[in-house]
Design an enzyme around this catalytic site. Structure first.
Site, PDB file in Angstrom:
ATOM      1  N   SER A 168       7.867  -7.623  -9.812  1.00 26.33           N
ATOM      2  CA  SER A 168       7.766  -6.523 -10.767  1.00 26.33           C
ATOM      3  C   SER A 168       6.879  -6.970 -11.915  1.00 26.33           C
ATOM      4  CB  SER A 168       9.162  -6.186 -11.300  1.00 26.33           C
ATOM      5  OG  SER A 168       9.056  -5.395 -12.469  1.00 26.33           O
ATOM      6  N   SER A 169       6.117  -6.021 -12.463  1.00 27.45           N
ATOM      7  CA  SER A 169       5.283  -6.347 -13.625  1.00 27.45           C
ATOM      8  C   SER A 169       6.167  -6.793 -14.779  1.00 27.45           C
ATOM      9  CB  SER A 169       4.482  -5.117 -14.042  1.00 27.45           C
ATOM     10  OG  SER A 169       3.724  -4.674 -12.954  1.00 27.45           O
ATOM     11  N   ARG A 170       7.374  -6.267 -14.839  1.00 30.90           N
ATOM     12  CA  ARG A 170       8.281  -6.606 -15.941  1.00 30.90           C
ATOM     13  C   ARG A 170       8.770  -8.050 -15.873  1.00 30.90           C
ATOM     14  NH1 ARG A 170      10.201  -1.656 -18.339  1.00 30.90           N
ATOM     15  NH2 ARG A 170       9.367   0.069 -17.133  1.00 30.90           N
ATOM     16  N   HIS A 208       0.662  -7.769  -9.286  1.00 35.43           N
ATOM     17  CA  HIS A 208       1.245  -8.939  -8.614  1.00 35.43           C
ATOM     18  C   HIS A 208       1.070  -8.733  -7.102  1.00 35.43           C
ATOM     19  CE1 HIS A 208       4.534  -6.189  -7.848  1.00 35.43           C
ATOM     20  NE2 HIS A 208       4.681  -5.995  -9.148  1.00 35.43           N
ATOM     21  N   ASP A 254      -7.454  -9.789 -15.379  1.00 35.02           N
ATOM     22  CA  ASP A 254      -6.803 -10.400 -14.211  1.00 35.02           C
ATOM     23  C   ASP A 254      -6.566  -9.354 -13.106  1.00 35.02           C
ATOM     24  OD1 ASP A 254      -5.389 -12.625 -12.910  1.00 35.02           O
ATOM     25  OD2 ASP A 254      -3.658 -11.302 -13.127  1.00 35.02           O
ATOM     26  N   ASP A 255      -6.177  -8.143 -13.502  1.00 29.98           N
ATOM     27  CA  ASP A 255      -5.954  -7.071 -12.520  1.00 29.98           C
ATOM     28  C   ASP A 255      -7.237  -6.796 -11.723  1.00 29.98           C
ATOM     29  OD1 ASP A 255      -3.447  -6.798 -13.628  1.00 29.98           O
ATOM     30  OD2 ASP A 255      -3.909  -4.966 -14.741  1.00 29.98           O
ATOM     31  N   GLN A 277      -7.960  -9.517  -9.245  1.00 29.06           N
ATOM     32  CA  GLN A 277      -7.090  -9.439  -8.062  1.00 29.06           C
ATOM     33  C   GLN A 277      -7.507  -8.289  -7.138  1.00 29.06           C
ATOM     34  OE1 GLN A 277      -2.809  -9.944  -8.223  1.00 29.06           O
ATOM     35  NE2 GLN A 277      -2.949 -10.230 -10.426  1.00 29.06           N
ATOM     36  N   LYS A 316      10.050  -0.693  -3.723  1.00 29.79           N
ATOM     37  CA  LYS A 316      10.846  -1.260  -4.828  1.00 29.79           C
ATOM     38  C   LYS A 316      11.304  -0.126  -5.747  1.00 29.79           C
ATOM     39  CE  LYS A 316      11.253  -3.865  -8.818  1.00 29.79           C
ATOM     40  NZ  LYS A 316      10.547  -2.989  -9.738  1.00 29.79           N
ATOM     41  N   MET A 351       0.254   0.723 -12.813  1.00 29.01           N
ATOM     42  CA  MET A 351       0.203   0.634 -14.276  1.00 29.01           C
ATOM     43  C   MET A 351      -0.312  -0.754 -14.670  1.00 29.01           C
ATOM     44  SD  MET A 351       3.151   3.044 -15.788  1.00 29.01           S
ATOM     45  CE  MET A 351       4.511   1.931 -15.676  1.00 29.01           C
ATOM     46  N   HIS A 391       1.673  -5.305  -5.508  1.00 29.24           N
ATOM     47  CA  HIS A 391       0.590  -4.313  -5.597  1.00 29.24           C
ATOM     48  C   HIS A 391      -0.501  -4.627  -4.575  1.00 29.24           C
ATOM     49  CE1 HIS A 391       2.069  -4.091  -9.926  1.00 29.24           C
ATOM     50  NE2 HIS A 391       2.095  -2.831  -9.558  1.00 29.24           N
TER      51      HIS A 391
HETATM   52  O1  PAF Z   1       5.103   2.784 -10.175  1.00 23.79           O
HETATM   53  C1  PAF Z   1       4.267   2.830 -11.098  1.00 23.79           C
HETATM   54  O2  PAF Z   1       3.599   1.855 -11.418  1.00 23.79           O
HETATM   55  C2  PAF Z   1       4.074   4.136 -11.853  1.00 23.79           C
HETATM   56  O3  PAF Z   1       5.281   4.817 -11.976  1.00 23.79           O
HETATM   57  C3  PAF Z   1       2.988   5.036 -11.248  1.00 23.79           C
HETATM   58  C4  PAF Z   1       3.351   5.516  -9.872  1.00 23.79           C
HETATM   59  C5  PAF Z   1       1.668   4.281 -11.215  1.00 23.79           C
HETATM   60  C6  PAF Z   1       2.802   6.273 -12.127  1.00 23.79           C
HETATM   61  O4  PAF Z   1       2.450   5.929 -13.433  1.00 23.79           O
END
Ligand code: PAF
Length: 283
Positions: free
Chosen positions: A187-189, A34, A77-78, A81, A151, A30, A37
């Site tokens: 985490s993106s959050r 980071h 930025d994504d 990367q 995660k 999504m 990913h």
């Molecule tokens: O983990 C995530 O980022 C999302 O849940 C995913 C798997 C890309 C589905 O939208």
């Protein structure tokens, strides 16, 4: 790296690799990428000829519209990367490309109890939304391997159930959680946390480690209480759950026999940001 926005175009492009017998690995994301990913991209590249990543903030998996609106979007930025990591192809669709008939689900996915446990309890509909988008993406990309991070432990189990239920040919590869030096799960959050909140959030991984160190055969309730207490004391405004659960079905284990494979999982919010983490207790 080639970027596609339309499903028909990326499918047509990937067709040539399928015809050549090349192996494709797919990393759905999504965005707000980071190092966690990027480790999935590296994992894909190690065992596939072509690596495809998608960036799509899927509206149907957000039970809270405010959470969807606040989800960080960092496309330039994504892309940088992904390019640096050697990703071959990026799929960057709009909502109507993924859901041409609208976002309302047309199928109910049979994923069993997983749907209602833990994340499923606190985020109603979340896993149906995850299944909806993963099903659609798999249909478009048709990869040999799907690479996801542990995660999101429960999400990996849900996607495994989805693949099984639909009889899909794709192989699910799960990769270990990447952590900051502080232990905080990437985490993106985390981007939405202040540095003080980031520091406080290290309590999640510490609480899980504590459970792992203190776990003994017998009742698990006290370990859970201690973890909840520590997380609240660090400044989290709410703790949705701390669970010591069967590693294979996520059912809570109140009394451990010393044999059953376990995982500890946590979800808690600080400054309005909901974080999750998990730790296998027996490896
Ligand atoms: O983990 C995530 O980022 C999302 O849940 C995913 C798997 C890309 C589905 O939208």
């Amino acid at each position: 790296m080639i970027l596609f926005r339309r499903s028909a175009d990326i499918r047509a492009h990937l067709q040539q690799f399928d015809a050549e017998g090349k192996k494709t690995g797919f990393v759905p994301t999504m965005g707000a990428l980071h190092a966690g990913h990027i480790s999935l991209i590296e994992q894909s590249r190690a065992t596939n000829d072509i690596t495809v990543a998608s960036i799509f903030v899927n509206p149907t998996q957000f039970n809270d519209p405010k959470d969807y609106a606040a989800y960080p979007v960092t496309i330039p930025d994504d892309l940088l990367q992904l390019g640096n990591a050697g990703c071959d192809i990026v799929f960057l669709p709009e909502v109507n490309e993924i859901y041409p008939g609208g976002t309302a689900p047309s199928t109910r996915y049979a994923i069993g109890d997983m749907e209602y446990l833990l994340e499923g309890e606190y985020r109603p509909g979340h896993f149906q939304g995850v299944c909806q988008v993963v099903h659609r993406l798999l249909d478009i990309i048709q990869p040999d391997q799907l690479i996801m991070g542990r995660k999101d432990y429960q999400q990996c189990m849900v996607v495994a159930a989805l693949i099984h239920a639909l009889g899909l040919q794709v192989q699910l590869i799960t990769a270990p959680t990447r952590r900051e030096a502080s232990g905080l799960a990437m985490s993106s959050r985390n981007r939405r946390l202040s540095s003080a909140q980031k520091e406080a959030a290290t309590v999640l991984s510490k609480a899980l480690q504590q459970i792992r160190q203190q776990l003994q055969p017998g009742p698990t309730g006290l370990l859970i209480q201690q973890a909840v207490h520590a997380i609240r004391a660090a400044g989290f405004e709410s703790v949705d759950y701390v669970s010591i659960a069967d590693a294979h079905n996520l059912q809570p284990v109140a009394d451990w026999d010393g044999q059953q494979p376990l995982v500890a999982l946590v979800a808690a919010s600080i400054g309005g940001v909901r974080l999750i983490d998990n730790l296998p207790l027996s490896e």
